[in-house]
Design an enzyme around this catalytic site. Sequence first.
Site, PDB file in Angstrom:
ATOM      1  N   LYS A 200       7.767  32.763 -10.565  1.00 10.67           N
ATOM      2  CA  LYS A 200       9.237  32.810 -10.627  1.00 10.67           C
ATOM      3  C   LYS A 200       9.700  31.703 -11.567  1.00 10.67           C
ATOM      4  O   LYS A 200       8.978  30.722 -11.802  1.00 10.67           O
ATOM      5  CB  LYS A 200       9.838  32.607  -9.237  1.00 10.67           C
ATOM      6  CG  LYS A 200      11.201  33.247  -9.053  1.00 10.67           C
ATOM      7  CD  LYS A 200      11.122  34.765  -8.906  1.00 10.67           C
ATOM      8  CE  LYS A 200      12.508  35.362  -8.655  1.00 10.67           C
ATOM      9  NZ  LYS A 200      12.432  36.809  -8.433  1.00 10.67           N
TER      10      LYS A 200
ATOM     11  N   ASP B 261      16.656  38.332 -12.836  1.00 12.69           N
ATOM     12  CA  ASP B 261      17.050  38.010 -11.466  1.00 12.69           C
ATOM     13  C   ASP B 261      18.545  37.716 -11.546  1.00 12.69           C
ATOM     14  O   ASP B 261      19.214  38.162 -12.484  1.00 12.69           O
ATOM     15  CB  ASP B 261      16.236  36.817 -10.931  1.00 12.69           C
ATOM     16  CG  ASP B 261      16.356  36.645  -9.420  1.00 12.69           C
ATOM     17  OD1 ASP B 261      17.182  35.816  -8.991  1.00 12.69           O
ATOM     18  OD2 ASP B 261      15.649  37.332  -8.666  1.00 12.69           O
TER      19      ASP B 261
END
Length: 448
Positions: free
Chosen positions: A126, A166
């Site tokens: 991430k 995201d």
Amino acid sequence: MHSTIENLKREIFARNSGEPEFQQAVAEVLDSLAPVLERHPEYLDQDIVHRLAEPERQIIFRVPWIDSEGKVNINRGFRVEYNSALGPYKGGLRFHPTVNLSIVKFLGFEQIFKNALTGLPIGGGKGGSDFDPRGRSDRDIMTFCQSFMTELSRHIGEYTDVPAGDIGVGTREIGYLFGQYKRIQNRFEAGVLTGKGLSWGGSLVRPEATGYGTIFFAREMYGTRNESFEDKTVSVSGSGNVAIYAIEKAQQLGAKVVTASDSSGVIYDPDGIDLDLLKQVKLEERGRIREYADRRSNRVEFHEKLADVWQIPVDVALPCATENELDLESAQALIKNGVQVVAEGANMPCTADAATLLRETDSVLFGPAKAVNSGGVATSALEMQQNASRDSWSFEYTEARLDEIMVSVHERCRATAADYGAPNDYVLGANIAGFTKVVEAMIAQGVV
């Protein structure tokens, strides 16, 4: 075994102090592991929990850029390449002022298990930045993305690390990032980023995937009680891609969705959300949710208190906005009002107390994020497959593949939970199923 788990948590928390979101994510997984560690004591002999909790690589870098007014700005960029036992690191980039190392590590840790549950060959990672794209011009966003990618490009690749979008990172931002990567590397490496535009390597269904996947998983949960979405009332938080396409698929299955939200407030539309209007306000105009209420009928209510979204009596609740948005008080209100299914469309949207209460309430089926919202990364992996084969699939075929994957994720969670004596405990099932798949690969590959 309980004392062993508590000791592991204390040691990991001490090593990662000042990172509450990461600690919360670790605790949620470790609290499910007692039965699997009792069945597999060799995992403790291999010190697998400590190894799994430590990222393989943590990258923090400075992002300098000049805005449209000539002002020099400095942001901080992150990429946590967490675990590559199953494949290249895979996970999104988040651009939001709240982004810090704790947030990125929590998201990356969750991503390991989420990706494992899909059954696809992808590891967990991430990243993101504390850059806030709201109110910025396209030129400012492009300039920031180019500076961000100038550093990130050193660390990614289609066989190494494949970022996606995201919060704050959509097709526009992915486009700017990809363009700078292509410029630096001097090659069209389509598989290095997912969430691309359809005309240059993107996949149909990718914008819809997380929202659709959330509904597919919730549909399977309902199916265990011989129920369906037909005529059910649904509350959804958020109004980004996840929320909007969860609303769309729920409506297609016959449900009435009555709420949506953003950081400015909540709308309650008792007649059911007008999806075309919501898409126009949020996706086309990038406006605020109140504008929906202003343009809709007088029956639409606007509430500035975000928690009000969970005070409305519904059959299904889908938190699709951000982490820790649904607290204990909200969970109690949902249960009191007769909610049947709560499925986490966002990453860790329920606080620990709220998740525990929902999980322990027999009348409620509770689906954890790492299983429920895995459709987004699953479709990103399908985009990678299309890029690798220089192919492009139809919307219908790709959606069918997504549906098939979400059915298998549900079955994997349910079967694992049943194997450990708790067939309706999706948290236990998801955590153990994801954990065992990853650690078996780690052990097979040696101490690396």
